[in-house]
Structure formats: C-alpha cells, structure tokens
Design a protein around this motif. Sequence first.
Motif, PDB file in Angstrom:
ATOM      1  N   VAL A   1      10.681  21.010   5.807  1.00 19.78           N
ATOM      2  CA  VAL A   1      10.060  19.744   5.409  1.00 19.78           C
ATOM      3  C   VAL A   1      10.518  18.627   6.354  1.00 19.78           C
ATOM      4  N   PRO A   2       9.578  17.907   6.974  1.00 17.67           N
ATOM      5  CA  PRO A   2       9.954  16.806   7.873  1.00 17.67           C
ATOM      6  C   PRO A   2      10.219  15.534   7.069  1.00 17.67           C
ATOM      7  N   PHE A   3      10.874  14.573   7.700  1.00 19.04           N
ATOM      8  CA  PHE A   3      11.041  13.279   7.033  1.00 19.04           C
ATOM      9  C   PHE A   3       9.690  12.592   6.872  1.00 19.04           C
ATOM     10  N   GLU A   4       8.836  12.719   7.874  1.00 20.07           N
ATOM     11  CA  GLU A   4       7.522  12.096   7.820  1.00 20.07           C
ATOM     12  C   GLU A   4       6.447  13.122   8.120  1.00 20.07           C
ATOM     13  N   ASP A   5       5.360  13.012   7.368  1.00 21.52           N
ATOM     14  CA  ASP A   5       4.233  13.916   7.532  1.00 21.52           C
ATOM     15  C   ASP A   5       2.967  13.115   7.253  1.00 21.52           C
ATOM     16  N   ARG A   6       1.823  13.741   7.426  1.00 20.73           N
ATOM     17  CA  ARG A   6       0.550  13.135   7.063  1.00 20.73           C
ATOM     18  C   ARG A   6      -0.158  14.056   6.078  1.00 20.73           C
ATOM     19  N   ASP A   7      -0.702  13.472   5.005  1.00 24.81           N
ATOM     20  CA  ASP A   7      -1.445  14.304   4.070  1.00 24.81           C
ATOM     21  C   ASP A   7      -2.867  14.500   4.592  1.00 24.81           C
ATOM     22  N   ASP A   8      -3.693  15.196   3.821  1.00 21.06           N
ATOM     23  CA  ASP A   8      -5.030  15.523   4.293  1.00 21.06           C
ATOM     24  C   ASP A   8      -5.919  14.302   4.470  1.00 21.06           C
ATOM     25  N   ALA A   9      -5.540  13.188   3.859  1.00 16.32           N
ATOM     26  CA  ALA A   9      -6.304  11.944   4.011  1.00 16.32           C
ATOM     27  C   ALA A   9      -5.733  11.057   5.114  1.00 16.32           C
ATOM     28  N   GLY A  10      -4.695  11.536   5.802  1.00 16.99           N
ATOM     29  CA  GLY A  10      -4.102  10.777   6.888  1.00 16.99           C
ATOM     30  C   GLY A  10      -3.040   9.785   6.465  1.00 16.99           C
ATOM     31  N   ARG A  11      -2.699   9.778   5.184  1.00 17.72           N
ATOM     32  CA  ARG A  11      -1.657   8.860   4.712  1.00 17.72           C
ATOM     33  C   ARG A  11      -0.282   9.334   5.175  1.00 17.72           C
ATOM     34  N   LEU A  12       0.619   8.366   5.387  1.00 18.39           N
ATOM     35  CA  LEU A  12       2.010   8.712   5.640  1.00 18.39           C
ATOM     36  C   LEU A  12       2.602   9.314   4.376  1.00 18.39           C
ATOM     37  N   LYS A  13       3.281  10.426   4.532  1.00 18.83           N
ATOM     38  CA  LYS A  13       3.992  11.062   3.423  1.00 18.83           C
ATOM     39  C   LYS A  13       5.461  11.101   3.819  1.00 18.83           C
ATOM     40  N   LEU A  14       6.255  10.276   3.169  1.00 24.09           N
ATOM     41  CA  LEU A  14       7.664  10.144   3.512  1.00 24.09           C
ATOM     42  C   LEU A  14       8.501  10.987   2.559  1.00 24.09           C
ATOM     43  N   ASN A  15       9.146  12.000   3.098  1.00 27.07           N
ATOM     44  CA  ASN A  15      10.063  12.841   2.329  1.00 27.07           C
ATOM     45  C   ASN A  15      11.476  12.306   2.564  1.00 27.07           C
TER      46      ASN A  15
ATOM     47  N   LEU B   1      -3.071   7.583  -5.397  1.00 25.79           N
ATOM     48  CA  LEU B   1      -3.021   7.333  -3.956  1.00 25.79           C
ATOM     49  C   LEU B   1      -4.236   6.578  -3.424  1.00 25.79           C
ATOM     50  N   LYS B   2      -5.243   6.369  -4.269  1.00 22.61           N
ATOM     51  CA  LYS B   2      -6.440   5.651  -3.835  1.00 22.61           C
ATOM     52  C   LYS B   2      -6.047   4.255  -3.336  1.00 22.61           C
ATOM     53  N   ASP B   3      -6.565   3.887  -2.207  1.00 24.06           N
ATOM     54  CA  ASP B   3      -6.315   2.575  -1.596  1.00 24.06           C
ATOM     55  C   ASP B   3      -4.877   2.403  -1.115  1.00 24.06           C
ATOM     56  N   ARG B   4      -4.119   3.511  -1.044  1.00 22.42           N
ATOM     57  CA  ARG B   4      -2.763   3.431  -0.508  1.00 22.42           C
ATOM     58  C   ARG B   4      -2.700   4.168   0.821  1.00 22.42           C
ATOM     59  N   SER B   5      -1.805   3.694   1.676  1.00 26.38           N
ATOM     60  CA  SER B   5      -1.705   4.282   3.013  1.00 26.38           C
ATOM     61  C   SER B   5      -0.420   5.075   3.204  1.00 26.38           C
ATOM     62  N   ALA B   6       0.457   5.090   2.184  1.00 25.42           N
ATOM     63  CA  ALA B   6       1.715   5.833   2.300  1.00 25.42           C
ATOM     64  C   ALA B   6       2.244   6.171   0.911  1.00 25.42           C
ATOM     65  N   TRP B   7       2.922   7.315   0.842  1.00 23.91           N
ATOM     66  CA  TRP B   7       3.577   7.680  -0.411  1.00 23.91           C
ATOM     67  C   TRP B   7       4.892   8.384  -0.131  1.00 23.91           C
ATOM     68  N   ILE B   8       5.776   8.339  -1.115  1.00 22.86           N
ATOM     69  CA  ILE B   8       7.141   8.844  -0.963  1.00 22.86           C
ATOM     70  C   ILE B   8       7.377   9.963  -1.966  1.00 22.86           C
TER      71      ILE B   8
ATOM     72  N   ARG C   1       0.823  -1.224   0.000  1.00 19.07           N
ATOM     73  CA  ARG C   1       0.000   0.000   0.000  1.00 19.07           C
ATOM     74  C   ARG C   1       0.853   1.268   0.000  1.00 19.07           C
ATOM     75  N   ILE C   2       2.067   1.174  -0.503  1.00 21.10           N
ATOM     76  CA  ILE C   2       2.975   2.323  -0.538  1.00 21.10           C
ATOM     77  C   ILE C   2       3.463   2.539  -1.963  1.00 21.10           C
ATOM     78  N   VAL C   3       3.565   3.808  -2.356  1.00 22.77           N
ATOM     79  CA  VAL C   3       3.978   4.146  -3.712  1.00 22.77           C
ATOM     80  C   VAL C   3       4.957   5.315  -3.680  1.00 22.77           C
ATOM     81  N   GLN C   4       5.950   5.266  -4.545  1.00 21.15           N
ATOM     82  CA  GLN C   4       6.777   6.448  -4.774  1.00 21.15           C
ATOM     83  C   GLN C   4       6.075   7.282  -5.837  1.00 21.15           C
TER      84      GLN C   4
ATOM     85  N   PRO D   1       9.814  -3.433  -1.627  1.00 21.50           N
ATOM     86  CA  PRO D   1       8.487  -3.633  -2.208  1.00 21.50           C
ATOM     87  C   PRO D   1       7.668  -2.343  -2.209  1.00 21.50           C
ATOM     88  N   ILE D   2       8.098  -1.410  -3.022  1.00 24.52           N
ATOM     89  CA  ILE D   2       7.452  -0.097  -3.141  1.00 24.52           C
ATOM     90  C   ILE D   2       7.094   0.122  -4.605  1.00 24.52           C
ATOM     91  N   ALA D   3       5.819   0.398  -4.879  1.00 26.75           N
ATOM     92  CA  ALA D   3       5.392   0.679  -6.252  1.00 26.75           C
ATOM     93  C   ALA D   3       5.950   2.032  -6.695  1.00 26.75           C
TER      94      ALA D   3
END
Length: 259
Positions: A173-187, A152-159, A53-56, A77-79
């Motif tokens: 910019v933090p290493f980790e944040d949350r987007d408006d849908a609550g997904r992990l956003k990894l910078n 990002l549909k059906d995903r819980s994290a993106w990079i 459930r994670i995508v770059q 295992p990252i799409a």
Amino acid sequence: MSGDSSTVSALPGAEPAAGSAIALYARKGPDFKAKLAATVERLSAAAAAHPGRIVQATSLGAEDMVITDLIARHRLPIAIGTLDTGALHAETVDLIDRITTHYGLPVEVFRPQAEAVVTFVREHGERAMYESLALRKACCGLRKLEPLGRMLKDRSAWITGLRREQSEARGEVPFEDRDDAGRLKLNALADWRWGEVWAYIAEHGVPFNPLHDQFMPSIGCAPCTRAIAVGEPFRAGRWWWEDEQAKECGLHVSQAAGH
C-alpha cells in the motif's frame, strides 16, 4: 480478553487493564517519533492541497481513530465521514457519537438506500453473504460502495487507515494513490505497525471500539466479523468462510486494475 473500554477510553498515564488491546499491543518502534511527524505532514499537505474537498473515510477502527485524533489535535480542515451499513455492531455505531463528544467534531454519516436493502434481504435472505461470494459482494456493494460514492461526490481527496501490515494483499500500500475517479487517496498510516497504533491510542487517550479488547483487530459488519485466534492473520476474522484472496469488500479495490 477481559479488558473492556466500552465506557472509558484509554487515559494518558493510566495503567491499561490486563488483557486489553493496549496492554497486549502498544509498542513504539525506535523511529516512531519521525513516523508520526511525517504522518502529520502528509495530512497537513493534503488538507492544504484540497481545501474543502477532502474527507477522512473512517471505518471507526483503531487506525482510523488515530487519524481522527490527529485531525482534531492539529486542527486540520478535513471532514470526517463514515458508513453506517445498517449491520454494524452497536459498539461501532456508538463510536460516532463518542467522536463528536470527545472532539467536538461533526461526523457525516452515509447509510445505504433503505429500499435497496429491503429488496436484497427479501430476495436473498438475512444470511445471503454466507451463500456465495457474489451475494456477499452484492451486499457490500449496496451497504458500502453506493454510500461511499455519495460520501466522495464533489470531493477530490480522501483518507483511509490502510496499513501494509494488515494483510498480504495490502503489503505494498502506497502513502498516496489515485482511485478510479482520479481522486487522491491518502493512506496516511501505511507504514505504521499495529503496536504503534496502540501506543498512540494509549498516549493520547483516543476513544476506540471495545471489540478490539475481544480479539477483533479488524472490525466490519457484525455478520462478517469474528474474533481471531492467536497466530491468525490480522484480517482472518473478516469473511472467514471465504478464500483469503477474496477478502475485500471493494472499498479499496481498483476496478481498473481488475483486482
């Protein structure tokens, strides 16, 4: 710049062409080895925490190509997904096939809804982005934000490839944040410097956009990107006709925060 890497990526151990992005920028800081190890650890931990459930979300810029290389090199295992807005430079679009050829990895490509683009252009013209900030953001909305939503549909994290050095607006910019849908956003490269990005590209033979060799450090849609002059900010070539504070397309702006 005279260097051109449109057909050949940087090769490990090869002498970079004079004037190329690699020759101009590639510099390792004293803590680069530790920084690289920490980046791999962050990517690995995110992949483990969000299986399947994670995508770059790659913009195909230099930073994102480093992340793609790390994903491939460490078999994470990252799409990998990208947005083809229909207004990209040919050199940028070519990178999609180059990723598949170089790494043997599929790239999910998300495009805007054709009818929405046709309607927008019919009503506002091909140069609407230059007419007003509202029209430019509307163009970004249908070409970028709507397709990103599908990615990002059906995903819980993106990079992302966001870095603090890119602009004042991204300075914290933090290493980790949350987007408006609550997904992990990894910078994942938040603390990397521009020279370190290019040092990694040079060392590992990472494919990159040849437009970087033409003074374009930040590359978006063709009508909204120009080369920068010596001394200009990193993102000065993006939406250069607008006020500096407006220079985001919305992909990395929190609606909840109101900015």
